[in-house]
Design a protein around this motif. Structure first.
Motif, PDB file in Angstrom:
ATOM      1  N   VAL A   1       0.857  -1.178   0.000  1.00 41.78           N
ATOM      2  CA  VAL A   1       0.000   0.000   0.000  1.00 41.78           C
ATOM      3  C   VAL A   1       0.898   1.234   0.000  1.00 41.78           C
ATOM      4  N   PHE A   2       0.556   2.190  -0.871  1.00 48.48           N
ATOM      5  CA  PHE A   2       1.307   3.442  -0.981  1.00 48.48           C
ATOM      6  C   PHE A   2       0.436   4.597  -0.531  1.00 48.48           C
ATOM      7  N   ASP A   3       1.059   5.559   0.137  1.00 45.79           N
ATOM      8  CA  ASP A   3       0.354   6.748   0.621  1.00 45.79           C
ATOM      9  C   ASP A   3       0.286   7.789  -0.483  1.00 45.79           C
ATOM     10  N   ALA A   4      -0.454   7.451  -1.538  1.00 46.62           N
ATOM     11  CA  ALA A   4      -0.635   8.366  -2.672  1.00 46.62           C
ATOM     12  C   ALA A   4      -1.870   7.911  -3.448  1.00 46.62           C
ATOM     13  N   PRO A   5      -2.533   8.857  -4.097  1.00 42.77           N
ATOM     14  CA  PRO A   5      -3.695   8.485  -4.904  1.00 42.77           C
ATOM     15  C   PRO A   5      -3.285   7.636  -6.113  1.00 42.77           C
ATOM     16  N   ARG A   6      -4.230   6.863  -6.615  1.00 41.93           N
ATOM     17  CA  ARG A   6      -3.955   5.951  -7.718  1.00 41.93           C
ATOM     18  C   ARG A   6      -3.407   6.679  -8.948  1.00 41.93           C
ATOM     19  N   ASP A   7      -3.898   7.866  -9.260  1.00 40.26           N
ATOM     20  CA  ASP A   7      -3.374   8.603 -10.420  1.00 40.26           C
ATOM     21  C   ASP A   7      -1.869   8.821 -10.304  1.00 40.26           C
ATOM     22  N   ARG A   8      -1.412   9.180  -9.116  1.00 40.17           N
ATOM     23  CA  ARG A   8       0.025   9.424  -8.897  1.00 40.17           C
ATOM     24  C   ARG A   8       0.825   8.134  -9.015  1.00 40.17           C
ATOM     25  N   VAL A   9       0.306   7.047  -8.446  1.00 38.02           N
ATOM     26  CA  VAL A   9       1.011   5.769  -8.515  1.00 38.02           C
ATOM     27  C   VAL A   9       1.057   5.293  -9.968  1.00 38.02           C
ATOM     28  N   TRP A  10      -0.046   5.446 -10.690  1.00 44.27           N
ATOM     29  CA  TRP A  10      -0.065   5.071 -12.109  1.00 44.27           C
ATOM     30  C   TRP A  10       0.999   5.847 -12.889  1.00 44.27           C
ATOM     31  N   ASP A  11       1.075   7.151 -12.648  1.00 43.04           N
ATOM     32  CA  ASP A  11       2.097   7.955 -13.336  1.00 43.04           C
ATOM     33  C   ASP A  11       3.500   7.431 -13.035  1.00 43.04           C
ATOM     34  N   ALA A  12       3.734   7.022 -11.800  1.00 44.87           N
ATOM     35  CA  ALA A  12       5.057   6.511 -11.419  1.00 44.87           C
ATOM     36  C   ALA A  12       5.380   5.190 -12.118  1.00 44.87           C
ATOM     37  N   TYR A  13       4.355   4.438 -12.474  1.00 39.35           N
ATOM     38  CA  TYR A  13       4.543   3.174 -13.194  1.00 39.35           C
ATOM     39  C   TYR A  13       4.591   3.365 -14.709  1.00 39.35           C
ATOM     40  N   SER A  14       3.946   4.400 -15.216  1.00 37.51           N
ATOM     41  CA  SER A  14       3.769   4.515 -16.666  1.00 37.51           C
ATOM     42  C   SER A  14       4.584   5.627 -17.325  1.00 37.51           C
ATOM     43  N   ARG A  15       5.032   6.589 -16.577  1.00 37.24           N
ATOM     44  CA  ARG A  15       5.812   7.688 -17.146  1.00 37.24           C
ATOM     45  C   ARG A  15       7.288   7.403 -16.909  1.00 37.24           C
TER      46      ARG A  15
ATOM     47  N   LEU B   1       9.426   6.464 -13.612  1.00 37.95           N
ATOM     48  CA  LEU B   1       9.741   5.041 -13.414  1.00 37.95           C
ATOM     49  C   LEU B   1      11.224   4.818 -13.150  1.00 37.95           C
ATOM     50  N   VAL B   2      12.084   5.492 -13.894  1.00 37.39           N
ATOM     51  CA  VAL B   2      13.530   5.266 -13.722  1.00 37.39           C
ATOM     52  C   VAL B   2      14.053   5.788 -12.394  1.00 37.39           C
ATOM     53  N   GLN B   3      13.270   6.616 -11.706  1.00 32.37           N
ATOM     54  CA  GLN B   3      13.705   7.135 -10.408  1.00 32.37           C
ATOM     55  C   GLN B   3      13.540   6.120  -9.281  1.00 32.37           C
ATOM     56  N   TRP B   4      12.697   5.109  -9.495  1.00 30.91           N
ATOM     57  CA  TRP B   4      12.455   4.164  -8.396  1.00 30.91           C
ATOM     58  C   TRP B   4      12.628   2.708  -8.807  1.00 30.91           C
ATOM     59  N   TRP B   5      12.486   2.375 -10.059  1.00 32.14           N
ATOM     60  CA  TRP B   5      12.389   0.991 -10.496  1.00 32.14           C
ATOM     61  C   TRP B   5      13.588   0.144 -10.093  1.00 32.14           C
ATOM     62  N   GLY B   6      14.752   0.590 -10.282  1.00 33.96           N
ATOM     63  CA  GLY B   6      15.958  -0.195  -9.979  1.00 33.96           C
ATOM     64  C   GLY B   6      16.486   0.060  -8.583  1.00 33.96           C
ATOM     65  N   ARG B   7      15.630  -0.008  -7.615  1.00 34.51           N
ATOM     66  CA  ARG B   7      16.001   0.190  -6.205  1.00 34.51           C
ATOM     67  C   ARG B   7      16.524   1.597  -5.960  1.00 34.51           C
TER      68      ARG B   7
ATOM     69  N   LEU C   1       9.744   9.133  -4.145  1.00 34.08           N
ATOM     70  CA  LEU C   1       9.261   9.859  -5.329  1.00 34.08           C
ATOM     71  C   LEU C   1       7.856  10.383  -5.093  1.00 34.08           C
ATOM     72  N   LEU C   2       6.968   9.549  -4.569  1.00 36.99           N
ATOM     73  CA  LEU C   2       5.595   9.964  -4.326  1.00 36.99           C
ATOM     74  C   LEU C   2       5.516  11.088  -3.292  1.00 36.99           C
ATOM     75  N   ALA C   3       6.372  11.052  -2.295  1.00 37.43           N
ATOM     76  CA  ALA C   3       6.395  12.104  -1.273  1.00 37.43           C
ATOM     77  C   ALA C   3       6.853  13.438  -1.858  1.00 37.43           C
ATOM     78  N   ARG C   4       7.828  13.384  -2.789  1.00 39.82           N
ATOM     79  CA  ARG C   4       8.336  14.601  -3.424  1.00 39.82           C
ATOM     80  C   ARG C   4       7.313  15.249  -4.357  1.00 39.82           C
ATOM     81  N   SER C   5       6.482  14.431  -4.938  1.00 42.50           N
ATOM     82  CA  SER C   5       5.581  14.959  -5.971  1.00 42.50           C
ATOM     83  C   SER C   5       4.150  15.143  -5.494  1.00 42.50           C
ATOM     84  N   SER C   6       3.937  15.030  -4.204  1.00 44.94           N
ATOM     85  CA  SER C   6       2.558  15.188  -3.703  1.00 44.94           C
ATOM     86  C   SER C   6       2.220  16.639  -3.426  1.00 44.94           C
TER      87      SER C   6
END
Length: 160
Positions: free
Chosen positions: A24-38, A42-48, A155-160
């Motif tokens: 569970v992430f403390d962010a709305p689904r739109d933000r999480v989707w952007d982190a997975y699809s943009r 994605l490159v800011q978090w995907w590889g640890r 990433l989600l905390a920075r962009s909220s």
């Protein structure tokens, strides 16, 4: 038998050939989707949170992706093809790690809006054999996922 890989992610084998990861992430689904699809997110978090070189990114059904994570003087390649992209809801893709070549999993990632500004992400991976599934579990996958999810939290905390 489920395994906590950190404070929040749960990784558990399912059936003989599956792995289920839930977080569970403390962010709305739109933000999480952007982190997975943009890709720029994605490159800011995907590889640890390590440097990720993008060799290919075609975010569409049939599209091919390939990333190389650089960490501790080593390079780790990953790739796959998208089978389904349902915006803000679901991504289905193949997944192959260079460390286990020709052992391809099918990953289904589902994003659920919990209605309170949080999003549940469930990824179910299906392998061809129990041995392939067990090999992935023993590869340090759980720790890698948790490290990536901590980078996604940042990433989600920075962009909220």
């Amino acid at each position: 038998m489920s395994t906590k890989t950190g404070n929040e992610a749960t990784v558990e084998p399912t059936g003989e050939q599956g792995i289920r990861v839930e977080r569970v992430f403390d962010a709305p689904r739109d933000r999480v989707w952007d982190a997975y699809s943009r890709l720029e997110q994605l490159v800011q978090w995907w590889g640890r949170g390590n440097r990720v070189e993008v060799e290919r990114w075609e975010f569409r059904v049939g599209g091919h992706w390939r990333f190389v994570e650089h960490a501790d003087g080593e390079a780790h390649g990953f790739e796959g093809r998208f089978r389904e992209v349902s915006p803000k809801e679901r991504i289905v893709q193949s997944f192959e790690w260079d460390g286990m070549p020709a052992h391809v999993a099918i990953d289904t990632c589902t994003l659920t809006d919990l209605g309170d500004g949080r999003t549940k992400v469930v990824t179910e991976s299906r392998f061809h054999t129990p041995e392939e599934r067990d090999g992935m579990l023993q590869s340090g996958m759980g720790e890698g996922i948790e490290a990536s999810y901590r980078a996604l939290d940042a990433l989600l905390a920075r962009s909220s």
